[in-house]
Design a protein around this motif. Sequence first.
Motif, PDB file in Angstrom:
ATOM      1  N   ASP A 210      41.217  36.931  40.444  1.00  0.00           N
ATOM      2  CA  ASP A 210      41.721  35.475  40.639  1.00  0.00           C
ATOM      3  C   ASP A 210      41.733  34.988  42.149  1.00  0.00           C
ATOM      4  O   ASP A 210      41.321  33.921  42.329  1.00  0.00           O
ATOM      5  CB  ASP A 210      43.413  35.413  40.380  1.00  0.00           C
ATOM      6  CG  ASP A 210      43.902  33.916  40.097  1.00  0.00           C
ATOM      7  OD1 ASP A 210      42.982  33.102  39.742  1.00  0.00           O
ATOM      8  OD2 ASP A 210      45.172  33.766  40.432  1.00  0.00           O
ATOM      9  N   HIS A 214      39.385  31.888  43.717  1.00  0.00           N
ATOM     10  CA  HIS A 214      40.066  30.683  44.390  1.00  0.00           C
ATOM     11  C   HIS A 214      39.122  30.576  45.544  1.00  0.00           C
ATOM     12  O   HIS A 214      38.687  29.557  45.996  1.00  0.00           O
ATOM     13  CB  HIS A 214      41.343  31.054  44.982  1.00  0.00           C
ATOM     14  CG  HIS A 214      42.436  31.226  43.883  1.00  0.00           C
ATOM     15  ND1 HIS A 214      43.660  31.759  44.197  1.00  0.00           N
ATOM     16  CD2 HIS A 214      42.517  30.769  42.773  1.00  0.00           C
ATOM     17  CE1 HIS A 214      44.329  31.860  42.861  1.00  0.00           C
ATOM     18  NE2 HIS A 214      43.708  31.020  41.908  1.00  0.00           N
ATOM     19  N   HIS A 278      38.769  27.458  36.939  1.00  0.00           N
ATOM     20  CA  HIS A 278      40.159  27.303  36.586  1.00  0.00           C
ATOM     21  C   HIS A 278      40.563  26.329  35.487  1.00  0.00           C
ATOM     22  O   HIS A 278      41.484  26.560  34.710  1.00  0.00           O
ATOM     23  CB  HIS A 278      40.744  27.022  37.922  1.00  0.00           C
ATOM     24  CG  HIS A 278      41.256  28.317  38.713  1.00  0.00           C
ATOM     25  ND1 HIS A 278      40.385  28.860  39.404  1.00  0.00           N
ATOM     26  CD2 HIS A 278      42.547  28.726  38.647  1.00  0.00           C
ATOM     27  CE1 HIS A 278      41.068  29.981  39.982  1.00  0.00           C
ATOM     28  NE2 HIS A 278      42.250  29.928  39.730  1.00  0.00           N
ATOM     29  N   HIS A 292      46.108  34.506  33.306  1.00  0.00           N
ATOM     30  CA  HIS A 292      45.334  33.613  34.041  1.00  0.00           C
ATOM     31  C   HIS A 292      44.322  34.593  34.740  1.00  0.00           C
ATOM     32  O   HIS A 292      43.005  34.260  34.749  1.00  0.00           O
ATOM     33  CB  HIS A 292      46.027  32.822  34.935  1.00  0.00           C
ATOM     34  CG  HIS A 292      45.500  32.081  36.017  1.00  0.00           C
ATOM     35  ND1 HIS A 292      44.593  30.994  35.756  1.00  0.00           N
ATOM     36  CD2 HIS A 292      45.253  32.406  37.366  1.00  0.00           C
ATOM     37  CE1 HIS A 292      44.157  30.533  36.749  1.00  0.00           C
ATOM     38  NE2 HIS A 292      44.579  31.097  38.006  1.00  0.00           N
ATOM     39  N   ASN A 296      40.037  34.158  34.231  1.00  0.00           N
ATOM     40  CA  ASN A 296      39.356  33.726  35.520  1.00  0.00           C
ATOM     41  C   ASN A 296      38.198  35.055  35.760  1.00  0.00           C
ATOM     42  O   ASN A 296      37.064  34.394  35.927  1.00  0.00           O
ATOM     43  CB  ASN A 296      40.057  33.539  36.606  1.00  0.00           C
ATOM     44  CG  ASN A 296      40.760  32.511  36.958  1.00  0.00           C
ATOM     45  OD1 ASN A 296      40.161  31.365  36.184  1.00  0.00           O
ATOM     46  ND2 ASN A 296      41.762  32.014  37.776  1.00  0.00           N
TER      47      ASN A 296
HETATM   48 FE   LIG Z   1      44.122  30.973  39.990  1.00  0.00          FE
END
Ligand SMILES: [Fe+2]
Length: 398
Positions: A210, A214, A278, A292, A296
């Motif tokens: 994750d 980002h 996202h 999540h 991702n």
């Molecule tokens: Fe995230």
Amino acid sequence: MRLIRKLYCRLFQGAFRLALPILPYRDPKLLTSVEDIPAALSEKGKLNPLIVTDAQINALGLTRPLEAALKRRGIDYVLFDGARPNPTTAMVERAVELYRTKGCDSLIAFGGGSPMDCAKATGALVARPKKSLGKMAGILKVRRRLPYLVAVPTTAGTGSETTLAAVIVDAKTRHKYVINDFFLIPPCAVLDPRLIHSLPRDLMAATGIDALTHAVEAYIGRSTNKHTRRDAEEATALIFANLKAAAVHESQEAEAAMLRAAHLAGRAFTRSYVGYIHAVSHSLSGQYDLPHGRTNATLLPIVLEMYGDKIHKKLARLAVAAGLGQAGEEDQVLARRFLDQVRALNDALDIPRTIPQIREEDIPTMARYADKEGNPLYPVPVLWDAGELEAIYRKAVK
Ligand SMILES: [Fe+2]
């Protein structure tokens, strides 16, 4: 996407890019031990924080050192352990009720992304009692100072301790939405590597990817500046160098490096945004209650591939920054290697290549949600509308 909408999206994003230097971003004050929290609270005259965490963290006893430190300092506290993965409006409302009935004056978000989101949304609802959370979805809809918030991450992934976002699921419709406001940036954060030491491998892996997502989404977007590019590059390099070791808790250095990577990636994307990975991931985890980080991680190579040569130059730079190649090699070669290395990292961490839960009949609605979240806000390298975004879900289910 139709040309007129494309123009609108790019103008909207351009305005935010121009405003970037004057927007009120701030970095949280960083502490390195939970034992330092009571002093930080006392300094602000706070005597009754609500600790927002989840049942698992509570059962593991991770908050005990903090609780003992608060007691030693004579600070009362209330513990709410009802934040569950993909926190809902109903959970936030329960936390707010506790905050009010117990006369709390501050918040300590303690956990992974879910307690962080839950605590931020709790603060937003305390600050804006007459406004529903749904009405705060989008950007700059909170517009009021939250109670003092200390963020204590227990995963190395979300970077939520430095971001302006909270992700919430509507308890009735299952729609997952993002609340973005500068007031959601915690003024104080604690990066204590002891807290991630007992994280299971799959959680370390998913949250670590994750963080990589980002960094990559911020970097390939069109609203970067030299600070966010540097943060994203450093985060990417740290993740490639440390995630595998940190996932099996090989060394405290690797764990500390991952906490730092997640923080840097958070700092990058809160200023330079994420992208369609996202947006699609949020719609998936809202619909099927999937974690999540996992969604991702599966989506990352799929969407990067779909962007095609539009992102080769940036992926090439990122590959060099991460030590995956040499400057001077061809962009296309470096970009391909970056993608291969992302897949190899996912495979080494046993992250599945598909999301079999996706049902064809749900795709149009999820794609509409992703469109709504991503456009016009996210300065993605290629613009796609709901119809075009549907292709991502179909690729991910195979
Ligand atoms: Fe995230």
